[in-house]
Design an enzyme around this catalytic site. Structure first.
Site: not given
Length: 335
Positions: A12, A39, A132
Site C-alpha cells: 500500500s 492499493h 490488509d
C-alpha cells in the site's frame, strides 16, 4: 502451472518504490508467476504495470479475466478490480465487495492463491498503512504456503508488515529488509513445495467466495461470525464479528469486510463527511433566516425579526463550534 509456484505480493503506502526494488532482483527465468496488489484509487489511470516494468527483467501487465498465468511474468491488479486466482493458474478480475476499504485488496488475492495453490504459494507483505494482508497471510499458512514480510523498521509505512508479524507471528517464515526480499524469493521459488496440511477450510472458502462475486447462501454467511450493533459503512447492512479472526475483523452478509482498524478509519471518514454536511446546512439556515428577518423588521415586526435573527445567530454559533471541534480532531489525528 502444474509445478511452478505463485508469489503473491501486497503493498500500500510506499509500495510502488518497494515493488520496484523487489522486482529488480527477480530474473526472467523465475519459476513462479508474480501476482501484485498495490492499493489504488478507483480513478487511477492504470499505469502501474508500465512503471514497474521499467526496472524488471520480466514482462509486467494487468491480466485479462480468464488469462492463464505463466511463470516468469508479473500480473498486476488493475484499478477497482480484485485480482484472484483459480485452480490451474487462471487469473480472475472481480468487482466483488471492497475489503479493508480497497478494491483491489490484498486479502482476497492471498486467500484465492492459498486455496488454488496451497503449499506452492509464497505470500509477501510490504509497506503500507493499517493491516490488509494479515488475514490473507494466515490463509496462505493454513494451506501450507510460505509467509514473507518486510522488516517494519525500514518500511515506508510500518503498519501492514507489523500487523502481519503480530498476527501470523511464529508462522512468518522470512522477515527481511526490502533489498534482501527479492534474492530470498528466488531461493524460495526454487525449493520443492511441502505437503498440503489438513485443516478446516470452510470459512476460508466462504470468505474467498465473496470476493469472487459468488457469495455463499445467507445462512452460511451469517454462520461466519456473531452479529453486532455495528453497521457496514459501505452498504448499511449489519456487521458480523468474524469468529476467531486475528486481527479482529468484521463482514456484512453482502461481503464488505474490514479489520477493526480499517472499520474505524472508514467510520471516521464518514463521520467527518457528516459533520461538514451539518456545518453546511447550519450556515445555509443562518443565511436563509436573514432575509425574512429583514422583511419582518421592515414591517415593524420587531419580535419576529428578533426571533429570526436569534435563530440565524444560533445556527452560526453551532456551525462554528462544530467546525472548531472537527478541525481540532483532525489536528490531533483522532478523526
Amino acid at each position: 502451472m502444474p509445478e511452478s509456484k505463485v508469489i503473491a505480493i501486497g503493498a500500500s503506502a510506499g509500495g510502488i518504490e518497494a515493488l520496484r526494488v523487489v522486482l529488480a532482483a527477480l530474473p526472467r527465468a523465475l519459476p513462479a508467476a508474480v501476482l501484485i496488489v498495490q492499493h489504488l484509487s478507483p480513478q487511477s489511470p492504470g499505469f502501474l504495470p508500465k512503471i514497474l516494468e521499467r526496472g524488471s527483467t520480466m514482462p509486467v501487465a494487468s491480466p485479462v479475466d480468464g488469462e492463464k498465468m505463466r511463470p516468469g511474468r508479473v500480473y498486476v491488479a488493475p484499478p477497482d478490480r480484485h485480482l484472484l486466482v483459480e485452480d490451474g493458474g487462471v487469473a480472475r478480475l472481480s468487482s466483488g465487495p471492497r475489503e479493508n476499504r480497497f478494491r483491489p485488496a490484498v486479502d482476497p488475492l492471498f486467500r484465492s492463491a492459498a486455496l488454488a495453490f496451497g503449499p506452492r504459494v509464497i505470500g509477501v507483505v510490504l509497506t503500507g498503512f493499517l493491516d490488509d494482508g494479515a488475514a490473507g497471510l494466515q490463509a496462505i499458512k493454513l494451506c501450507g504456503g510460505l509467509a514473507v514480510v518486510q522488516d517494519p523498521s525500514e518500511a515506508w509505512a510500518a503498519s501492514m508488515p507489523a500487523s502481519a508479524l503480530a498476527h501470523v507471528d511464529v508462522d512468518v517464515d522470512v522477515c527481511l529488509p526490502l533489498r534482501e526480499i527479492g534474492p530470498r524469493l528466488i531461493e524460495l521459488a526454487q525449493q520443492p513445495a511441502g505437503a498440503a496440511p489438513g485443516g478446516e477450510r470452510s470459512a476460508l472458502i466462504a470468505e474467498a467466495a465473496f470476493a469472487g462475486g459468488h457469495p455463499p447462501p445467507l445462512e452460511e454467511a451469517l454462520a461466519l461470525g456473531e452479529p453486532t450493533l455495528l453497521t457496514c459503512p459501505e452498504c448499511g447492512g449489519g456487521l458480523m464479528r468474524l469468529r476467531g479472526a486475528a486481527p479482529t475483523r468484521y463482514r456484512c452478509h453482502t461481503g464488505h469486510a474490514f479489520t477493526e482498524r480499517a472499520l474505524f478509519a472508514n467510520l471516521a471518514e464518514n463521520t467527518e463527511s457528516a459533520v461538514w454536511s451539518a456545518i453546511r446546512a447550519l450556515r445555509e439556515q443562518a443565511m436563509l433566516a436573514r432575509r425574512p428577518a429583514r422583511e419582518a423588521a421592515a414591517r415593524g415586526d420587531r419580535e419576529g425579526a428578533d426571533h429570526l435573527e436569534k435563530k440565524a445567530a444560533d445556527c452560526r454559533a453551532l456551525a462554528d463550534r462544530m467546525r472548531a471541534t472537527q478541525c481540532n480532531l483532525a489536528v490531533d489525528g483522532s478523526a
